[in-house]
Design an enzyme around this catalytic site. Structure first.
Site, PDB file in Angstrom:
ATOM      1  N   ASP A 422       8.060   7.026  -2.626  1.00 52.88           N
ATOM      2  CA  ASP A 422       8.693   8.038  -1.840  1.00 52.88           C
ATOM      3  C   ASP A 422       7.848   7.857  -0.362  1.00 52.88           C
ATOM      4  OD1 ASP A 422      10.222   9.957  -0.545  1.00 52.88           O
ATOM      5  OD2 ASP A 422       8.769  11.522  -1.143  1.00 52.88           O
ATOM      6  N   ASP A 686      14.560   8.759   4.918  1.00 46.43           N
ATOM      7  CA  ASP A 686      14.422   8.536   6.543  1.00 46.43           C
ATOM      8  C   ASP A 686      15.415   7.472   7.054  1.00 46.43           C
ATOM      9  OD1 ASP A 686      12.914  10.596   7.020  1.00 46.43           O
ATOM     10  OD2 ASP A 686      10.861   9.251   7.226  1.00 46.43           O
ATOM     11  N   HIS A1084     -15.186 -12.956 -15.813  1.00 50.50           N
ATOM     12  CA  HIS A1084     -16.637 -13.597 -16.407  1.00 50.50           C
ATOM     13  C   HIS A1084     -17.322 -13.835 -14.873  1.00 50.50           C
ATOM     14  CE1 HIS A1084     -14.374 -15.639 -20.016  1.00 50.50           C
ATOM     15  NE2 HIS A1084     -15.017 -14.506 -20.283  1.00 50.50           N
TER      16      HIS A1084
END
Length: 1148
Positions: A422, A686, A1084
């Site tokens: 979100d 939005d 490693h």
């Protein structure tokens, strides 16, 4: 229980019945059997009639289990694990008389222990959810009873009730506003609990009920509400109130979404309000968008299940082979083995063979380790505790630690490939601050860095320019006046301090900015606004407000100023403002440069312009506008066309730059996650421009990315656009040219079409080719559908993170759900698997705890299978030498204690404390996270490599032990010890071998490692002598009588148990060294860097990236300059213009 005890016998019984009804409701959760089509009729002030409708109660539950469902759900979940299912099968076989070579209870006991431990963990985790639900259901509100309001708990609120809420109260259910303390029945609500947005929204009661300001008045209200049925659409509502009038006639009052208050939202800056309860409990719109709490299984768990299935097939083959050997012995060699008293003639051959198969299944069943399940459960629980107690994920301002609510999923935190987030409240704080502006070609800022002085001027210098008659003084005055007057903000004076309530946080920030510059907006009336300019109050008459929408990308106010002139003030995106300017502009070039600078910094920008309108022109235009406003069909388009006629020949004053404050550490977190191979998708309500700007500022979208914007009006256009873009990208890939990085931006309407069955695959193919995806204007259900689409079609693990109740369905749909906690009442954290208080903590949660948990669990599982097969397979090899009689090689209790005592600690310590790489290195090298994504520590290939290694070790130890002890050791009396000498030597050798293997596996040695590995070996050497003395004395076991002293005194025994495991581990060590030297994995190399404490030279590359960042930003902005303006689209201006802040608040 206290309520039941206090209420006496009669009420105690009723309390129990009510409790059982609640459990039954929780179990159903789907609602009553009422008709869900058409409409529902809710009677006002008539509870008996509403009772007949059988509406759902207001109790809610987010728990996984209840008393009714726990047993079936829990057993289904546990026996979906093949290991548990196999041991249940073994338990059943053991109850058959004459089949089991062991005690019939030897598997029931450990299986019961496994289930009890798992049940304890599940109950403990779910009790927290129940506790959270109980707290929510026990909240208090005021309900109208008769002609007065009485206090009731939320769970006792019913459909048709009228409730009274006061400032800062949360809504207990979906309500219809009837009246409030504010003029015209307005009220403010905050939906931060739903969507994370802290800006206030305005709701308004119907004029027919807005004057009901006392309990007596509202108690006289009669009629009913014809309402739509419960549904999941948050932004729509249709209904009609049928009210009885004083003349006994009825009056129809239409109801729309502006009057609906959703459960979980909060009443703000409103002294009181009355509301009619429309939907309750799981029928509220919020819960209609939620899904049932799912039972989630991890990928590792599924893979283990698959391997257990193969192991069971192997076990079955071994059992059938051993049974075949027993069958041949019984029916072909009975004469030669006469001393065994085998009577093959009296036996049913088929029955005998089947019984033997079952016998050997029980004998070899420990090839599948029953201890694995309980060990994994314990380790996961401890890993969750480590997450909960991590101080790096503790947030002091709200005293909020991280909380792992579902420990069974911890290893999946290390394998995430997609993060769905979100925006508001998760990535951003939704706090806007007026930071910078450009006025008359001069840049100003609230704070100016030392290195920018002389180029950028402070707000104090701007005030000086205004006061001292600078050449731009007139422009500055108009600019700040525009900020103070061109908006839909409502001022509220509290304790002699003005607070601004706005549907857009941008507008509130601009008005607050004007206040800080000396232009204070003080009063709003229906036809005017008042501002104080340096202490002198002036009235501006509001003639028209031309509202913002996503097509216009601007808003304008037409005002009559104190001097009688008419001025149009306009603010909006630079792309629409610049093309509406008159000729011979003075500040365009400088302002454009400043806009690019602001956008590069991630600030939200708007252009500010104005014009003076002659009286005659305004009069003519006003007639056109009034005619457009009266249009019934196409009113919006008509108003837009009318606005176009007046919004022209503007004079550019400058630009504003607002900072939408991100959560701390968000850009770094997203950038790090992308480096770790995780794709981040933002799903937000939005608008498109706002989402793009936030994407840029939080580094989700980089300056070098090409934006693919999908903004189509119908399914065909959406299909055509997606197809063309996908074909273009595929063609680019096939041509071998360098692929540009893409960011997909899609709005809610296009997403609706893209999620349809025939388009979803096309949308997904395009989306996964993009480095970032932003979905704008999406509903909660669409968020969940996007997650489910990826989950269904991609073999990848998904994480969803959000802070509001509208994110719950998305959180539950993903493999892992993370809720942002720390603000009271947030629903997301309650429904999530993990709760954290800041988005930035996701980095450590995934990169450190996730990677550790995955690697630890992988090694634990592999090691547990290894140690069991290494020992228990020796029983199979021994079958070839005991004529497949089912005789075991080891003393029975010592065999039982192998998993319970002697080797129980190493896998636990490896699973809880081992660190293959330190936290600092995992943070510095996020690329290590890809180890989990590509299953580098646990896969089918790795699993069977470990099984092969265990097979090799068991064959070698048994075979060499057989040669060494072929002639056996003679006891002190001259007796032959039989298989016990050989068996005990093999047992101890295997034990030393598997403990040595654990030592080779351990990367980080702690005090717990010393207790687990050398400590377990020391305990074994103490236990065996004590056991061989004590057991015969109590008649418990005689097998070890005189065996241990004879072995302990034998040099052959010591050479065998020490020399052989060391020789075999040398091969393992050599293979490990070869891989590290010649075929190294990335970790490693990092281990070497960590051990040698080598410096990291990569910051030099960061400096280079910073040097080119601005160039790329400007290039992108010139191609596609964006803006941010989060003004609510249409509908608010009319409401706000009815508001009069000079009116007295009403009592109620």
């Amino acid at each position: 229980m206290s309520n039941l005890q206090l209420n006496g016998k009669g009420k105690r019984k009723r309390g129990i019945v009510e409790t059982l009804k609640e459990w039954a409701d929780d179990f159903g959760k789907s609602g009553s059997k009422q008709n869900m089509e058409g409409e529902r009729k809710i009677y006002i002030n008539n509870p008996p009639l509403n009772e007949q409708q059988k509406f759902r109660n207001n109790t809610v539950s987010t728990s996984k289990y209840n008393v009714v469902t726990f047993l079936p759900k829990f057993l289904f979940e546990q026996f979906s694990k093949y290991a548990n299912l196999f041991f249940l099968f073994t338990v059943i076989i053991q109850q058959i008389p004459g089949v089991s070579p062991t005690n019939r209870y030897t598997t029931i006991a450990p299986l019961s222990l496994v289930l009890l431990v798992a049940a304890f963990k599940e109950i403990q985790e779910d009790l927290k959810r129940h506790q959270s639900d109980a707290e929510l259901n026990a909240r208090k509100t005021q309900v109208l009873v008769g002609s007065q309001f009485v206090e009731r708990t939320w769970k006792n609120v019913k459909v048709g009730d009228i409730v009274r809420l006061t400032n800062n109260d949360f809504f207990p259910s979906d309500l219809l506003i009837l009246s409030s303390s504010e003029p015209e029945g307005l009220c403010y609500i905050e939906t931060a609990n739903l969507d994370g947005e802290t800006n206030l929204k305005i709701k308004q009661a119907s004029p027919s009920t807005a004057d009901l300001t006392s309990p007596a008045q509202v108690a006289r209200l009669q009629g009913h509400l014809r309402s739509e049925q419960p549904n999941n659409s948050l932004y729509t509502y249709e209904g009609t109130m049928v009210l009885q009038t004083s003349s006994l006639t009825t009056k129809d009052v239409p109801v729309d979404p502006t009057q609906l208050l959703l459960r979980g939202a909060q009443l703000r800056n409103t002294q009181w309000m009355y509301g009619l309860v429309v939907f309750t409990g799981h029928e509220t719109k919020l819960f209609r968008n939620a899904t049932a709490t799912p039972i989630k299984k991890t990928n590792v768990e599924k893979l283990v299940n698959k391997q257990i299935l193969f192991l069971f097939i192997l076990l079955l083959l071994l059992s059938v082979g051993s049974s075949a050997g027993s069958f041949i012995r019984t029916f072909s060699f009975s004469d030669e083995l006469w001393y065994l008293l085998l009577d093959e003639s009296s036996q049913n051959k088929a029955k005998s063979f089947v019984e033997d198969v079952l016998t050997f299944l029980i004998l070899y069943n420990n090839l599948i380790p029953i201890s694995l399940i309980v060990t994994v459960e314990v380790v996961k629980f401890q890993q969750a505790i480590l997450i909960n107690s991590d101080l790096d994920m503790y947030y002091p301002p709200t005293d909020t630690p991280a909380v792992c609510r579902t420990s069974s999923l911890v290893e999946e935190l290390g394998q995430i490939e997609y993060v769905f987030s979100d925006k508001t409240g998760t990535l951003t704080r939704n706090e806007m601050e007026f930071r910078e502006c450009s006025i008359g070609g001069i840049p100003y800022a609230d704070t100016v860095d030392e290195n920018r002085k002389g180029e950028v001027f402070s707000f104090a210098e701007m005030r000086n320019n205004l006061a001292n008659g600078h050449e731009t003084a007139k422009t500055i005055d108009e600019f700040i006046t525009l900020l103070a007057t061109c908006h839909t903000v409502i001022p509220e004076i509290k304790d002699e301090k003005i607070t601004y309530q706005a549907s857009s946080p941008d507008e509130a920030a601009l008005v607050a900015g004007a206040e800080s510059l000396g232009y204070v907006f003080t009063t709003r009336k229906p036809q005017s606004v008042y501002i104080k300019r340096f202490g002198i109050e002036q009235e501006y008459q509001v003639l028209n407000i031309l509202e913002f929408n996503s097509t216009r990308k601007r808003m304008s106010s037409i005002l009559r100023c104190p001097d009688g002139t008419i001025k149009l003030y306009c603010k909006g995106a630079d792309t629409v403002i610049l093309e509406r300017l008159s000729e011979n502009q003075l500040y365009v070039e400088a302002t454009t440069t400043h806009l690019e600078d602001y956008a590069t910094e991630g600030l939200r920008t708007l252009c500010i312009a104005m014009r003076e309108i002659p009286e005659e022109e305004y009069r003519r235009w006003s007639q056109i506008y009034d005619k457009a406003a009266a249009t019934i069909n196409g009113r919006g388009e008509a108003l837009d066309k009318a606005a176009e006629l007046i919004e022209k020949n503007l004079f550019l004053l400058g630009a504003t730059a607002i900072e939408d404050k991100l959560q701390e550490g968000v850009p770094d977190t997203i950038y790090t996650l992308q480096q770790a191979g995780i794709k981040v998708w933002v799903l937000t309500g939005d608008r498109q421009e706002t989402a793009i700007n936030i994407g840029l500022s939080c580094r989700l979208i980089s300056e070098s990315m090409t934006l693919v914007i999908v903004n189509e009006e119908n399914a065909n256009d959406t299909r055509e656009f997606l197809t063309k873009r996908l074909q273009a990208i595929q063609a680019q890939r096939e041509s071998g040219t360098d692929l540009e990085e893409l960011a997909l931006i899609i709005d809610g309407k296009s997403l609706t079409f893209a999620l349809e069955k025939d388009l979803s695959k096309l949308f997904l193919d395009l989306a996964v080719m993009c480095k970032a995806v932003v979905c704008c204007r999406v509903s909660p259900l669409q968020k969940a559908l996007v997650v489910k689409l990826v989950k269904k079609n991609k073999k990848a693990l998904l994480l969803a993170i959000g802070d509001g109740a509208n994110d719950v369905s998305m959180i539950q749909a993903a493999h892992i759900g993370v809720g942002i906690s720390g603000v009271e009442g947030l629903q997301a954290a309650r429904s999530a698997d993990v709760a954290i208080s800041q988005f930035r903590y996701l980095k450590k949660l995934l990169l450190v705890h996730g990677t550790w948990s995955y690697q630890r669990l992988s090694r634990l599982i592999l090691y547990t299978f290894y140690k069991n097969i290494a020992l228990y397979l020796t029983n199979f090899w021994f079958s070839f030498f005991n004529s497949f009689s089912g005789q075991v090689l080891f003393e029975s209790w010592t065999l039982t204690f192998y998993n319970v005592l002697f080797t129980v600690l190493p896998p636990v310590v490896i699973g809880v404390f081992d660190q293959f790489v330190g936290a600092r290195m995992l943070d510095r090298y996020p690329e290590l996270y890809t180890l989990g994504q590509r299953n580098a520590f646990f896969s089918t290939r790795i699993f069977w490599q470990w099984i092969a290694n265990a097979l090799y070790h068991s064959v070698a130890i048994f075979g060499i032990g057989l040669l060494v002890f072929w002639d056996e050791l003679i006891l002190a009396q001259g007796w032959i010890a039989g298989q016990w000498i050989f068996g005990t030597a093999v047992y101890v050798a295997v034990l030393i071998l598997v403990l040595g293997k654990a030592a080779l596996l351990t990367d980080l040695w702690t005090k717990y490692s010393l207790i687990a590995i050398p400590g377990s070996l020391a305990f074994t050497f103490i236990y065996l002598p004590v056991y061989q003395i004590v057991a015969p004395l109590i008649g418990f076991s005689l097998e070890y009588d005189q065996i241990v002293p004879r072995l302990w005194s034998s040099l052959v025994f010591w050479l065998f148990i020490i020399g052989l495991p060391v020789l075999m581990l040398i091969r393992d060590f050599a293979w490990k060294s070869y891989k590290r030297l010649f075929r190294p994995e990335p970790y490693h190399l990092v281990q070497e860097i960590q051990i040698l404490n080598l410096p990291d030279f990569r910051p030099r590359m960061d400096q280079f990236q910073k040097a080119i960042k601005k160039v790329r930003a400007v290039q992108r902005l010139r191609r596609n300059r964006g803006f941010a303006f989060s003004q609510t689209e249409e509908g608010q201006a009319d409401l706000i213009r009815q508001y009069d802040t000079t009116l007295q608040k009403r009592e109620g």
